[in-house]
Design an enzyme around this catalytic site. Sequence first.
Site, PDB file in Angstrom:
ATOM      1  N   ASN A  24     -10.026   0.087   0.064  1.00 33.36           N
ATOM      2  CA  ASN A  24      -8.570   0.188   0.043  1.00 33.36           C
ATOM      3  C   ASN A  24      -8.066  -0.334  -1.307  1.00 33.36           C
ATOM      4  O   ASN A  24      -8.146  -1.527  -1.577  1.00 33.36           O
ATOM      5  CB  ASN A  24      -8.006  -0.646   1.202  1.00 33.36           C
ATOM      6  CG  ASN A  24      -6.495  -0.649   1.260  1.00 33.36           C
ATOM      7  OD1 ASN A  24      -5.824  -0.186   0.337  1.00 33.36           O
ATOM      8  ND2 ASN A  24      -5.953  -1.188   2.335  1.00 33.36           N
ATOM      9  N   CYS A  64       0.815  -1.228   0.000  1.00 35.12           N
ATOM     10  CA  CYS A  64       0.000   0.000   0.000  1.00 35.12           C
ATOM     11  C   CYS A  64       0.847   1.276   0.000  1.00 35.12           C
ATOM     12  O   CYS A  64       0.313   2.355  -0.254  1.00 35.12           O
ATOM     13  CB  CYS A  64      -0.935   0.004   1.196  1.00 35.12           C
ATOM     14  SG  CYS A  64      -2.130  -1.326   1.122  1.00 35.12           S
ATOM     15  N   HIS A  70      -3.279   7.274   2.884  1.00 31.56           N
ATOM     16  CA  HIS A  70      -3.655   5.984   2.308  1.00 31.56           C
ATOM     17  C   HIS A  70      -5.036   5.628   2.863  1.00 31.56           C
ATOM     18  O   HIS A  70      -5.320   5.810   4.039  1.00 31.56           O
ATOM     19  CB  HIS A  70      -2.635   4.922   2.708  1.00 31.56           C
ATOM     20  CG  HIS A  70      -3.069   3.534   2.356  1.00 31.56           C
ATOM     21  ND1 HIS A  70      -3.569   3.214   1.123  1.00 31.56           N
ATOM     22  CD2 HIS A  70      -3.096   2.389   3.084  1.00 31.56           C
ATOM     23  CE1 HIS A  70      -3.882   1.925   1.097  1.00 31.56           C
ATOM     24  NE2 HIS A  70      -3.602   1.403   2.276  1.00 31.56           N
TER      25      HIS A  70
END
Length: 322
Positions: free
Chosen positions: A279, A114, A249
């Site tokens: 996500n 990520c 994020h």
Amino acid sequence: MKRFSKIIGTGGYLPETIRTNDDISKLVDTSDGWIFERTGIRNRHIAAADETSASMAEIAAKKAIEMAGIEAGEIDLIIVATGTPDRVYPSTACLLQQRLGIQNCVAFDIQAACSGAIFAMSIADQYIKNGAADKVLIVGSEICSRLVDWNDRGTCILFGDGAGAVLLDSSEEAGILSTHIHSDGEYENLLYCPNPQAATDKNQAEKGVITMRGNEVFKMAVNTLGRIVDETLTANNMEKTDIDWLIPHQANTRIIAATARKLKMSMDQVIVTLENQGNTSSASVLLALNEGIRSHQIQRGHVILLEAFGAGFTWGSALIKY
Ligand code: ACO
């Protein structure tokens, strides 16, 4: 003369199909109420069967190129961050280069889960600052839905598919002010996705799906992101009040809110795309950046803090004067 990396274009792409929390509650024992309260997510986009990380990257990249008003052939370097490459090799960046019709630039992938987009920005900034490149295209593109175990309610509620892109150019004006990236392989077991093709005899039975000890990852993420905020401000001799926008994020609203609290920022100064995207791993920060810029919330001269945390663990930040 000092060289900076300046943002000249952004782009994003989200697949058409939307999977809602109610859709997921038909697959596993969960509910819209639980998912929204604990994560902030309501919907996520799911790639069609014929879409790939490279095909999504192409759409996002073309939008960034169009915004920048340049020709694709002017790009010196392409960096794609992805955990779901189309092929083991060639890299998704090379596949993207071919799709964009560019013959003579450098193209490579990076893998930092990520945090991939922040790692890519850090690399791009070094190339631009030292004069090795002028125009750098960064893309985060992920088909997380193909790595998710749709029977595991601890992970399948979280992830979505998409691609985000940013184009950087060398400039005498700031630009990226600093980037800070870190890795610690110690925590591999808390969040990983096996590659069955490369399995040893010992781990041959492992499925190629995301495996996560969510609550432990959550606590690590909150603490680590708090520390990187301090590191970034100190390195730039800045105060919390100097930051106009936080672009985190997009993993969990509770993690995002904790970082905003640490910065004493109101949630109005935070770009949150999580509710309708979930996500999207390395695409998430770039998709949020694109949204902030295209919605005109982020204006030229604003100072923005991008941050991310992911498997590895990896984590990082980029402080940018837009
Ligand atoms: N629906 C209903 N109940 C659930 C669900 C669900 N989808 N998932 C877990 N539960 C239950 C658990 O079984 C547990 O029940 P119990 O108390 O009876 O044992 C209870 O809810 C609490 O479980 P926790 O795991 O402690 O829940 P938590 O509040 O931590 O939320 C979540 C789970 C959303 C996964 C959270 O931990 C999280 O967001 N973690 C971080 C994710 C992240 O940031 N990842 C990094 C980036 S990803 C990358 O790099 C690829």
